[in-house]
Design an enzyme around this catalytic site. Structure first.
Site, PDB file in Angstrom:
ATOM      1  N   ASP A  17      40.530  36.136  57.470  1.00 28.59           N
ATOM      2  CA  ASP A  17      39.854  36.074  56.181  1.00 28.59           C
ATOM      3  C   ASP A  17      39.876  34.635  55.664  1.00 28.59           C
ATOM      4  O   ASP A  17      40.713  33.817  56.065  1.00 28.59           O
ATOM      5  CB  ASP A  17      40.543  36.987  55.167  1.00 28.59           C
ATOM      6  CG  ASP A  17      40.335  38.459  55.467  1.00 28.59           C
ATOM      7  OD1 ASP A  17      39.423  38.769  56.261  1.00 28.59           O
ATOM      8  OD2 ASP A  17      41.077  39.283  54.927  1.00 28.59           O
ATOM      9  N   LYS A  63      35.678  36.925  54.094  1.00 29.25           N
ATOM     10  CA  LYS A  63      35.867  37.827  52.948  1.00 29.25           C
ATOM     11  C   LYS A  63      36.660  37.078  51.890  1.00 29.25           C
ATOM     12  O   LYS A  63      37.851  36.858  52.022  1.00 29.25           O
ATOM     13  CB  LYS A  63      36.566  39.104  53.392  1.00 29.25           C
ATOM     14  CG  LYS A  63      35.768  39.895  54.414  1.00 29.25           C
ATOM     15  CD  LYS A  63      36.493  41.154  54.825  1.00 29.25           C
ATOM     16  CE  LYS A  63      36.501  42.202  53.716  1.00 29.25           C
ATOM     17  NZ  LYS A  63      35.149  42.677  53.405  1.00 29.25           N
ATOM     18  N   MET A 104      43.457  39.829  42.247  1.00 26.67           N
ATOM     19  CA  MET A 104      42.031  39.488  42.207  1.00 26.67           C
ATOM     20  C   MET A 104      41.408  39.915  40.872  1.00 26.67           C
ATOM     21  O   MET A 104      40.297  40.429  40.826  1.00 26.67           O
ATOM     22  CB  MET A 104      41.294  40.154  43.381  1.00 26.67           C
ATOM     23  CG  MET A 104      41.838  39.732  44.746  1.00 26.67           C
ATOM     24  SD  MET A 104      41.234  40.736  46.134  1.00 26.67           S
ATOM     25  CE  MET A 104      42.187  42.250  45.896  1.00 26.67           C
TER      26      MET A 104
END
Length: 503
Positions: free
Chosen positions: A269, A291, A403
């Site tokens: 990632d 990602k 996040m």
């Protein structure tokens, strides 16, 4: 030639050869013991002998007298371990004249060789030298190596040694055999040995040997070794879902690091740090699937298809995922897809930023007086159509949101609407555990504005709860400089501090 010699590393067979040690103290005893363990005939010359040397009586020959010229006659190697530089110099002159290799302890000017710091596991010997400049650094580096080169490596080396003759007979072509041995070492055989499953290790090796016998992969003569293996058609492909940790390359697990170093393909990632990728093999193929939050990304079905295809081609694949694969990392989806395709899959847990980022900022998630538990959610679930129970989350002693930087105003609004006090301490940890880590602290009422004003970088971790107060109380850091922007005490005033590491 430079003032500091560039020592040529070599392993000496001293079996039955004479080694002379001048000196009778603890350091001399250590040198004498190591030489005797290497099979040398050790003669010690010293007017006085300490307790450690006295214990070696019967193992070495002790001559209790002062050094005199001629003591090095017939010696293959010598060590001067005295506190008297004049004696060291005299031993050096004789060694020079007699062509005897000499090591003078803590006296680099009178050394033909440096005795390195040594780590042994069975027949594996790893040495570290600093050219005599800092032996203690060599010891510390050796201790790090000892955590990597362990019992199973020594046992595997012995097992491999027993198979070398048979494998050379069955795979006579040198290039093919060299490629085979790299595949054996990079296979799961060492892990089988670590688990005590020697029969399983032999089975893995036998399968690889049979593939080499029937030419299951091609070896291109004259090509660099990194390019010699082409399109292997093995049935031994495997995918390891490896947690890369929260950001700091040193926070990956030892098993995760071992797998990364042996992988043929690394699918990672964007949040995986560049430093960690340097541990991959030079010939490994690195594939970024991009990602990264709300930016460009590779569709999950494409990632699944890539993992399946690489494993079916017989390659060892590491799917390197930030944090832990099973904590908002879609590791469960990838595992299900791999198993449905009949691909072997192993999950290697990682350190989640849910716990690492607060810890790096000096915020404990639990505390006997303040928080008996915590909950972790993702900011992606905090927008419209949320399935979270906000009433329950408002009652959790410590809430961690991964996040959640973009959704921060919405998170604050939902928690406040479900009864969470606006004076509840809150913090945002940006790029936790990394050298450029930044932390904003405030309250539920002020945290969104403080974070926006600070223009924090992703990834960011939100922590809400009374435990945030402990950061300011202890002023804890984790060894790097860190910007602390705003504080519970400063409120919306946005006080800026620079915290230095506590040592």
């Amino acid at each position: 030639m430079s003032a500091t010699p560039r020592y040529y590393p070599v392993m000496l067979d001293l079996t039955g050869r004479l080694a002379v040690v001048v000196g009778g103290g603890a350091v001399a005893a250590q040198k004498a013991r190591e030489l005797a363990e290497a099979g040398a005939r050790v003669r010690v010359v010293a007017p006085e002998v300490g307790p450690a040397m006295a214990e070696l009586s019967g193992v070495v020959t002790l001559e209790r007298r002062a050094y005199r010229e001629g003591d090095l006659a017939g010696a293959a190697i010598a060590v001067a371990a005295t506190d008297d530089r004049a004696v060291n110099h005299a031993v050096w002159e004789e060694a020079e004249a007699a062509h005897v290799l000499l090591n003078a302890v803590d006296d680099v000017a009178h050394c033909h060789f440096i005795a390195p710091s040594v780590h042994r596991e069975g027949d594996i010997t790893v040495t570290v030298s600093t050219a005599g400049h800092c032996p203690t650094l060599a010891v510390r580096l050796r201790e790090r190596i000892a955590r990597v080169v362990r019992r199973e490596h020594g046992e595997f080396a012995r097992l491999a040694g027993a198979l070398r003759t048979d494998i050379a007979r069955r795979v006579p072509d040198f290039a093919a055999r060299r490629a085979l041995w790299y595949r054996i070492v990079d296979s799961d055989a060492i892990d089988a040995v670590r688990r005590g499953e020697t029969d399983e290790a032999l089975l893995i090796i036998e399968r690889l040997v049979r593939e080499a016998e029937r030419g299951a992969w091609s070896v291109e003569r004259g090509a660099p070794f990194a390019a010699t293996l082409h399109a292997p058609r093995s049935t031994l492909g495997v995918v390891h879902l490896v947690g890369a940790g929260p950001g700091d390359a040193e926070l990956i697990t030892m098993r995760g690091l071992r797998l990364l170093r042996s992988a043929d393909v690394v699918v990672y990632d964007q949040l995986v740090g560049a430093e960690l990728l340097t541990y991959a093999r030079p010939d490994a193929r690195l594939v970024c699937v991009g990602k990264h939050g709300h930016g460009a990304f590779t569709p999950q079905q494409d990632i699944d298809a890539l993992l399946i295809a690489e494993a079916r081609a017989g390659r060892r694949v590491v799917r390197l995922k930030g944090g832990d694969p099973f904590v908002f990392g879609r590791g469960g989806e990838e595992m299900a897809a791999l198993r449905a395709a009949g691909v072997r899959c192993e999950v290697v847990p990682g350190v989640s930023s849910a716990v690492a980022a607060p810890a790096a900022a000096g915020i404990p998630l639990t505390h006997r007086a303040l928080a008996s538990g915590f909950a972790v959610v993702t900011g992606h679930e905090c927008g419209e159509g949320t399935r979270l129970d906000w009433s329950a989350l408002a009652r959790v002693p410590t809430l961690v949101v991964l996040m959640g930087l973009r959704a921060l105003p919405n998170i604050v609004g939902r928690l406040a609407a479900h009864g969470l006090d606006l004076d509840t301490p809150a913090a945002v940890v940006s790029r936790g555990t990394l050298p450029d880590q930044r932390v904003v602290t405030g309250t539920l009422a002020t945290i969104a504005d403080l974070a926006a004003a600070a223009d924090l970088a992703q990834p960011a971790t939100l922590v809400i709860g009374e435990v945030v107060r402990l950061r300011d109380a202890g002023r804890l850091t984790t060894g790097q400089r860190e910007r602390d922007e705003g504080s519970v005490r400063a409120g919306a005033g946005g006080e800026h501090d620079v915290l230095l590491p506590l040592v």
